[in-house]
Scaffold this motif. Structure first.
Motif, mmCIF file in Angstrom:
data_model
loop_
_atom_site.group_PDB
_atom_site.id
_atom_site.type_symbol
_atom_site.label_atom_id
_atom_site.label_comp_id
_atom_site.label_asym_id
_atom_site.label_seq_id
_atom_site.Cartn_x
_atom_site.Cartn_y
_atom_site.Cartn_z
ATOM 1 N N LEU B 63 0.830 -1.210 0.000
ATOM 2 C CA LEU B 63 0.000 0.000 0.000
ATOM 3 C C LEU B 63 0.863 1.257 0.000
ATOM 4 N N ALA B 64 1.914 1.230 0.801
ATOM 5 C CA ALA B 64 2.800 2.394 0.911
ATOM 6 C C ALA B 64 3.454 2.696 -0.429
ATOM 7 N N LEU B 65 3.842 1.650 -1.123
ATOM 8 C CA LEU B 65 4.498 1.815 -2.421
ATOM 9 C C LEU B 65 3.553 2.499 -3.410
ATOM 10 N N ILE B 66 2.312 2.047 -3.435
ATOM 11 C CA ILE B 66 1.332 2.634 -4.368
ATOM 12 C C ILE B 66 1.057 4.100 -4.003
ATOM 13 N N ILE B 67 0.789 4.304 -2.714
ATOM 14 C CA ILE B 67 0.434 5.665 -2.288
ATOM 15 C C ILE B 67 1.636 6.604 -2.426
ATOM 16 N N GLY B 68 2.814 6.112 -2.060
ATOM 17 C CA GLY B 68 4.036 6.922 -2.175
ATOM 18 C C GLY B 68 4.299 7.301 -3.622
ATOM 19 N N SER B 69 4.172 6.338 -4.519
ATOM 20 C CA SER B 69 4.417 6.593 -5.947
ATOM 21 C C SER B 69 3.446 7.647 -6.465
ATOM 22 N N ALA B 70 2.167 7.472 -6.120
ATOM 23 C CA ALA B 70 1.146 8.407 -6.612
ATOM 24 C C ALA B 70 1.418 9.817 -6.097
ATOM 25 N N THR B 71 1.765 9.901 -4.818
ATOM 26 C CA THR B 71 2.002 11.224 -4.219
ATOM 27 C C THR B 71 3.216 11.900 -4.852
ATOM 28 N N ILE B 72 4.292 11.124 -4.977
ATOM 29 C CA ILE B 72 5.525 11.696 -5.535
ATOM 30 C C ILE B 72 5.296 12.120 -6.987
ATOM 31 N N LEU B 73 4.563 11.272 -7.680
ATOM 32 C CA LEU B 73 4.278 11.552 -9.079
ATOM 33 C C LEU B 73 3.506 12.866 -9.222
ATOM 34 N N GLN B 74 2.466 12.984 -8.421
ATOM 35 C CA GLN B 74 1.658 14.213 -8.466
ATOM 36 C C GLN B 74 2.498 15.424 -8.099
ATOM 37 N N ALA B 75 3.247 15.272 -7.014
ATOM 38 C CA ALA B 75 4.027 16.413 -6.526
ATOM 39 C C ALA B 75 5.127 16.805 -7.509
ATOM 40 N N ALA B 76 5.815 15.805 -8.043
ATOM 41 C CA ALA B 76 6.974 16.085 -8.890
ATOM 42 C C ALA B 76 6.596 16.543 -10.293
ATOM 43 N N THR B 77 5.410 16.176 -10.750
ATOM 44 C CA THR B 77 5.031 16.580 -12.108
ATOM 45 C C THR B 77 4.189 17.862 -12.130
ATOM 46 N N VAL B 78 3.351 18.009 -11.133
ATOM 47 C CA VAL B 78 2.437 19.162 -11.142
ATOM 48 C C VAL B 78 3.059 20.397 -10.494
ATOM 49 N N GLY B 83 4.971 26.525 -10.301
ATOM 50 C CA GLY B 83 5.988 27.331 -9.624
ATOM 51 C C GLY B 83 6.176 27.007 -8.164
ATOM 52 N N ALA B 84 5.767 25.768 -7.776
ATOM 53 C CA ALA B 84 5.906 25.398 -6.361
ATOM 54 C C ALA B 84 6.892 24.245 -6.182
ATOM 55 N N GLY B 85 7.833 24.126 -7.090
ATOM 56 C CA GLY B 85 8.804 23.030 -7.058
ATOM 57 C C GLY B 85 9.620 22.991 -5.773
ATOM 58 N N ASP B 86 9.846 24.128 -5.170
ATOM 59 C CA ASP B 86 10.645 24.174 -3.942
ATOM 60 C C ASP B 86 9.896 23.585 -2.742
ATOM 61 N N TYR B 87 8.578 23.473 -2.868
ATOM 62 C CA TYR B 87 7.786 22.956 -1.745
ATOM 63 C C TYR B 87 7.507 21.457 -1.848
ATOM 64 N N PHE B 88 8.268 20.819 -2.705
ATOM 65 C CA PHE B 88 8.080 19.387 -2.914
ATOM 66 C C PHE B 88 8.213 18.588 -1.605
ATOM 67 N N GLY B 89 9.266 18.914 -0.844
ATOM 68 C CA GLY B 89 9.499 18.220 0.441
ATOM 69 C C GLY B 89 8.346 18.426 1.395
ATOM 70 N N ASN B 90 7.822 19.655 1.421
ATOM 71 C CA ASN B 90 6.700 19.950 2.316
ATOM 72 C C ASN B 90 5.505 19.060 1.998
#
Lengths: 256, 273
Positions: B63-78, B83-90
């Protein structure tokens, strides 16, 4: 002679129902066996549950080994229960433990003896009840007769002064019933333990000897031996004996 | 006055929350006040940890792998596009560490262990096994509830840590692999060191503190509710499935409610409350 258990003017009713026990009085002496007979629904099992504290009475006093159980806190009562064994009608063994583990459970929980002593005591109990070969079996894999004997072994493992038994022969075939009754009598003779046994089986009461108290309309008739009971003029007792005769005639068993 | 307080106390003790609190306190007391056989208690604890924790690891990791992938994907692409690339970690800390990690793990433990506990104890109650323990002077809370309670708390904490780690690192790896094969993910060009740097920079003291408290508390809630419903079964077998359902549903509701309460310190932190 000190009294092992005594009940004085005990009254109990389930919530919203009429009193199932109205005024019950009796006492049990060391080594004595008291058999409580009566029809289904007369409160026999309830009486045992009250004695061990699983239910609380509406009124009356229950004394076990000289102590009024109503005055004990949970820890004191748990300590007292080490001196009292209980056998349920449904054997109520822990289904996730083997027969051996079930019998050893009270010893282990109460830190009584080291591993060797626990094994020795459990082996002895299982041998006495002729079920040592089933010690590694789980309750789901053995017959009711074996389960009942295992329940008796668990009740006697703490070397209690009093054992309470609820319908120990219920649901057993004739041979298993006779074997179990003989084993119970043997335990009583060897360990000199007092017993209160509840049953609807008057013949079992005769085989075990001791005194028989009949529970009638919420009251316990004065306990007496089987012959005295047979000659008792009470209409309810006469009814019980008639039932017994009819049952014996139907099954070809021993008449009273 | 005393009468009123007694009345209120009694009402509280008889209420659902009051009874849960009482059972939780009794189970906690068993950890401090040692009675009975420690070796046996430890065996029960290890068995429960194995069932609740170890056996749940593959499911939690998946479950963590699926949710982590989806979250990272959304955050890193969108996020870079707006213009919010610096807030990726947040975003990673906010979504995975603070919310999804503890919440999903708690739901999973409630559905898996909570339901099993309610059913197990309910069946024991119907079969008079719990009454049998009482007649032997064995305290059912100490013998049955405490090992489940302790094991659920320990397992819940460990599973949440595993969930967070797998979601962050596993999710990162999945997205990295995807970016090699799929041109749509070409924007994901973040190195692991930068990825970690941004996540660590976004984590505050409150995240560390609540990262421990939240799963521990959720573990307590799940185990106490499950045990309470199991032990509350009377002698009717038909009550067992009802107890299981009620236990799981009430756990879900309580976990969600407490999750909101745990979010309050963050709102205070940023001056919203």
């Amino acid at each position: 002679m000190s009294v092992i258990a005594s009940v004085h003017n005990l009254r109990f009713s389930y919530p919203g129902q009429e009193a199932v026990l109205r005024r019950v009085n009796f006492h049990v002496l060391p080594g004595q066996i008291l058999v409580i007979c009566g029809l289904s629904g007369q409160g026999k099992s309830t009486l045992l549950r009250l004695l061990i504290g699983l239910e609380k009475p509406d009124a009356g006093v229950i004394r076990l080994l000289g102590r009024d159980i109503a005055t004990l806190n949970a820890v004191e009562f748990n300590d007292l229960k080490r001196e009292v064994g209980f056998v349920f009608q449904n054997p109520a063994l822990i289904s996730t433990k083997t027969i051996f583990e079930n019998v050893a459970l009270p010893l282990i929980y109460h830190n009584i003896g080291d591993e060797d002593e626990i094994r020795y005591r459990v082996d002895n109990a299982l041998e006495m009840l002729l079920i040592k070969e089933f010690q590694h079996q789980y309750p789901a894999n053995v017959s009711l007769g074996i389960l009942k004997r295992a329940a008796v072994a668990r009740a006697m493992i703490m070397r209690p002064k009093l054992i309470l038994m609820d319908e120990p022969t219920a649901g057993l075939d004739r041979i298993s019933r006779s074997v179990l009754l003989a084993l119970i009598a043997n335990i009583r003779r060897i360990n000199h333990v007092s017993m209160v046994l509840v049953t609807h089986d008057l013949l079992a009461a005769r085989e075990l000897g001791g005194e028989i108290g009949v529970l009638k309309e919420g009251e316990l008739l004065q306990p007496m031996n089987f012959e005295q009971l047979k000659n008792c003029q009470d209409s309810f007792v006469e009814f019980l004996f008639r039932q017994l005769e009819e049952e014996a005639a139907m099954t070809g068993g021993t008449p009273a | 006055m005393t009468g009123l307080l007694n009345w209120l106390g009694l009402r509280y003790r008889r209420s659902y929350v009051g009874q849960l609190t009482e059972l939780g306190l009794q189970a906690s007391w068993c950890a401090v006040h040692k009675v009975g056989n420690r070796k046996q208690a430890m065996e029960h604890l290890i068995t429960q940890i194995y069932f609740t924790g170890v056996e749940a690891i593959p499911l939690v990791a998946f479950l963590a792998l699926i949710i982590g992938s989806a979250t990272i994907l959304q955050a890193a692409t969108v996020m870079p596009k707006i213009g919010a690339g610096d807030y990726f970690g947040n975003v990673m800390v906010l979504v995975v560490v603070r919310e999804v990690g503890p919440l999903f793990t708690a739901f999973l433990v409630a559905g898996r262990t909570g339901s099993a506990l309610s059913t197990y104890l309910g069946n024991m109650k119907v079969q008079q096994e719990i009454d049998a323990l009482k007649t032997m002077g064995v305290d059912p809370v100490r013998y049955l509830v405490f090992p489940s309670f302790a094991a659920t708390v320990i397992s819940m904490f460990c599973l949440t840590v595993i969930f967070n780690l797998v979601a962050i690192f596993g999710g990162y790896l999945v997205v990295k692999v995807l970016s090699v094969f799929l041109t749509d993910f070409a924007d994901v060009q973040m190195s692991l060191s930068l990825f970690l740097e941004r996540i660590l920079a976004s984590m505050g003291v409150m995240d560390g503190v609540l990262g421990i408290i939240k799963p521990v508390f959720f573990g307590m809630v799940v185990s106490v509710i499950a045990c309470f419903h199991g032990m509350a079964v009377s002698n009717d077998i038909r009550e067992v499935p009802k107890a299981t359902t009620n236990g799981v549903v009430n756990s879900f509701v309580c976990i969600t409610l407490f999750d909101v309460i745990f979010a309050l310190p963050f709102l205070v932190n940023i001056g919203l409350i």
